[in-house]
Write an enzyme that holds these catalytic residues in place. Structure first.
Site, PDB file in Angstrom:
ATOM      1  N   ASN A 157       0.843  -1.193   0.070  1.00  0.00           N
ATOM      2  CA  ASN A 157      -0.030   0.044  -0.072  1.00  0.00           C
ATOM      3  C   ASN A 157       0.821   1.103   0.003  1.00  0.00           C
ATOM      4  OD1 ASN A 157      -2.579  -1.216  -0.073  1.00  0.00           O
ATOM      5  ND2 ASN A 157      -2.477  -1.566   2.095  1.00  0.00           N
ATOM      6  N   HIS A 179      -6.613  -7.806  -2.388  1.00  0.00           N
ATOM      7  CA  HIS A 179      -7.421  -8.939  -2.432  1.00  0.00           C
ATOM      8  C   HIS A 179      -8.930  -8.556  -1.918  1.00  0.00           C
ATOM      9  CE1 HIS A 179      -5.226  -9.291   1.837  1.00  0.00           C
ATOM     10  NE2 HIS A 179      -6.127  -8.479   2.037  1.00  0.00           N
ATOM     11  N   ASP A 270     -12.467  -3.359   0.759  1.00  0.00           N
ATOM     12  CA  ASP A 270     -12.000  -2.036   1.469  1.00  0.00           C
ATOM     13  C   ASP A 270     -12.903  -0.820   1.314  1.00  0.00           C
ATOM     14  OD1 ASP A 270      -9.690  -3.274   2.992  1.00  0.00           O
ATOM     15  OD2 ASP A 270      -9.090  -3.641   0.800  1.00  0.00           O
TER      16      ASP A 270
END
Length: 461
Positions: A157, A179, A270
């Protein structure tokens, strides 16, 4: 590039992230098309590196796979002549970023100055990610020099920012993956649908993806979601609140449904952790929307997660040190479900598959510039990434979510490429938590004066 077998070299940068990397190494060992590969494990933390190396050596002997492992703290040694470079490294580690969060929280910025609209994820570092950006660029430069034909698969990230940055300023073949999209299957499970009859597409930005197409056996999947909301959601939430033990269990939480009703498309993975300050103002607010822990990014949920990571790390250590205990008891020899090694196989062995990837837009989503990374489905085979037409997010998502998130990305890249204190100050001038210029200045000072931030303080002076 290398073909399957003895000539293939895979390097993993940040291999000391044992909870993640051990499962990826098992994926490599299980792939018939990757037998004979040489895997270079690289990390600057020698203790963590040794742990993962010893795990790999023992596991490969237990399952009798033909994969050769090497451990090194020398990044160039790992990258040189590689066919694939997998980057999972987090510069300075979780504790460093927790120090940044704590320092700026004390100045009135709940969950730190990096937490902003549509980016509340606790290890997705943008405006204060100077060292992370610098590390990713230096890895890409090493690839340009020592392995110019290699594929860089970035799982570190912030995937959105890094994929965009590396695609703009380097020549590496760069794929970003995450994912989070797999959370869609929790919707399928709750709706009791046959996965083999499901057709779905998700698109947007990393951590900001939306269910743009959903069918089940030729039925409109959104009609099934609407029916579930009307008839079953309240019962689900009542049981979920009382029984969930996982702060990440939020795909069908009240916040996800609220986002759907507001924006007209369902948020996936997310994305549910983001949104505006409506869902994040304080712990009480987070609990209202995300359940008893306030979701994974509250002070409660994130503490549970980091404690769990530490527990998993100790368990791996215990198994590796107890040589009589088979490592297959800890991690059974079956695929992890992650995409990264499947992608390696698709390219190395020309096995076409469809994946969810981060690549430059180049016209895929109307209204988004070509040089901005989007997360979309694509087909990958021996020739690389093959772009396909995708169903774009609706106009409300584009204008009320994606364009706002894109500008935060652009500000963060600008702050890295042309660093100045003004870049940090302007970031905070748009923050709903800022009450005065002096508060923002104090937060910046508190962050830049932290031990380990000497270089960052110099470039942002």
């Amino acid at each position: 590039m290398g073909s399957p077998g003895k000539s293939l070299k895979i390097s993993i940068i940040g291999a000391g992230s044992a909870v993640w990397s051990t499962r990826i190494l098992v994926d490599i060992m299980l792939k018939k098309n990757l037998q004979g590969a040489k895997v270079y494990l690289m990390d600057v933390d020698e203790d963590r590196l040794k742990l993962v190396y010893f795990f790999a050596k023992r596991y490969v002997s237990e399952i009798h796979a033909d994969v050769e492992f090497h451990a090194t703290t020398d990044r160039i040694e790992a990258i040189r002549d590689s066919d694939f470079v997998i980057n999972s490294a987090m510069a300075k580690g979780h504790r460093y970023y927790e120090m940044m969060r704590e320092a700026t929280e004390r100045k009135g910025y709940y969950r730190g100055i990096n937490s902003v609209e549509w980016n509340m994820v606790s290890d997705y570092h943008t405006i204060w990610g100077y060292y992370q950006f610098k590390l990713a660029v230096s890895i890409a430069r090493d690839i340009e020099e020592y392995a110019p034909d290699a594929w860089l698969i970035n799982v570190a990230n912030p995937v959105f920012e890094l994929t965009t940055l590396l695609s703009r300023i380097t020549k590496v073949k760069n794929i970003g993956i995450c994912h989070g999209h797999m959370e869609f299957w929790n919707i399928v499970k709750e709706l009791r649908l046959d996965p083999s009859k499901v057709e779905a597409e998700m698109s947007g930005f990393n951590h900001v993806i939306w269910l743009t197409r959903f069918k089940h056996d030729d039925l409109d999947g959104y009609e099934l979601i609407d029916k579930w909301i009307k008839e079953d959601a309240e019962k689900y939430w009542k049981k979920w609140w009382a029984t969930t033990s996982n702060p990440f269990d939020i795909q069908l939480s009240p916040v996800a449904v609220d986002m759907y009703l507001k924006y007209g498309m369902f948020p996936i993975g997310d994305t549910v952790r983001g949104g505006t300050w409506k869902y994040h103002w304080n712990l009480e607010t987070k609990k209202k929307w995300y359940g008893p822990y306030g979701g994974p990014d509250s002070e409660v949920g994130w503490a549970l997660y980091t404690t769990y990571l530490a527990y998993q790390m100790e368990m791996i250590k215990d198994f590796v040190q107890a040589e009589s205990a088979p490592l297959t008891m800890l991690i059974p020899p079956k695929p992890s479900g992650e995409q990264v090694i499947d992608i390696v196989e698709s390219i190395a062995a020309d096995v076409p598959r469809r994946y969810q990837v981060n690549i430059l837009n180049n016209g895929l989503i109307p209204g988004i510039p070509d040089n901005v990374a989007v997360e979309v489905p694509a087909v990958i085979d021996g020739e690389g990434v093959k772009r396909i037409n995708v169903t774009p997010p609706n106009n409300r998502v584009l204008k009320h979510v994606l364009l706002l998130r894109m500008m935060r990305m652009e500000w963060a890249l600008h702050a890295f490429l042309e660093p100045s204190r003004d870049a940090l100050l302007e970031w905070l001038m748009y923050d709903v938590r800022t009450r005065s210029v002096s508060q923002a200045e104090e937060a910046i000072d508190a962050m830049l004066k932290l031990p380990g931030n000497e270089e960052m303080a110099e470039v942002f002076k």
